[in-house]
Write a protein that holds these residues in place. Structure first.
Motif, short mmCIF file in Angstrom:
data_model
loop_
_atom_site.label_atom_id
_atom_site.label_comp_id
_atom_site.label_asym_id
_atom_site.label_seq_id
_atom_site.Cartn_x
_atom_site.Cartn_y
_atom_site.Cartn_z
N ASN A 112 -5.44 -1.32 -6.20
CA ASN A 112 -5.96 -1.81 -4.94
C ASN A 112 -5.08 -2.92 -4.41
OD1 ASN A 112 -8.12 -0.66 -3.68
ND2 ASN A 112 -9.66 -1.72 -4.89
N ASN A 143 -5.25 -5.18 -1.27
CA ASN A 143 -6.00 -5.55 -0.08
C ASN A 143 -5.89 -7.05 0.16
OD1 ASN A 143 -7.90 -6.78 -1.83
ND2 ASN A 143 -8.94 -4.83 -2.09
N SER A 144 -6.46 -7.50 1.24
CA SER A 144 -6.31 -8.91 1.62
C SER A 144 -6.92 -9.86 0.59
CB SER A 144 -6.93 -9.16 3.00
OG SER A 144 -8.30 -8.83 2.98
N GLU A 189 0.83 -1.21 0.00
CA GLU A 189 0.00 0.00 0.00
C GLU A 189 0.87 1.26 0.00
OE1 GLU A 189 -2.63 -0.28 3.34
OE2 GLU A 189 -4.05 -1.55 2.26
#
Length: 89
Positions: free
Chosen positions: A58, A60-61, A45
């Motif tokens: 993006n 993210n997890s 990030e």
């Protein structure tokens, strides 16, 4: 070619490029330190923190953990589970 199609085309190329570089960045991050998935996600990030809204990447997890799982199944990385001081994995 209209500006709209031109922009969409560039977004697709950038997205594919960023997906490819994420794999390499994960390997680089892991080579530098023992780190968990959340830590990897936070470092990515920071790396992809652009001020330009056109660079929408993006991290993210839902993206990182499947990549880590695939890399582990392919033999690129080896994961391990540790138990912390609260007896949590």
């Amino acid at each position: 070619m209209t500006d709209e199609k031109f922009n969409e085309s560039h977004k697709k190329v950038f997205k594919n490029f960023s997906n490819g570089i994420i794999h390499n960045l994960i390997l680089w991050i892991i080579s530098k330190e023992s780190i968990h998935g959340y830590g990897i996600m936070k470092k990515l990030e920071e790396f992809f923190n652009f001020n330009d809204s056109k660079c929408d990447i993006n991290v993210n997890s839902s993206k990182i953990y499947p990549i880590l799982s695939k890399m582990e199944k392919s033999g690129f990385i080896v994961g391990e589970w540790n138990i912390n001081e609260n007896n949590k994995r």
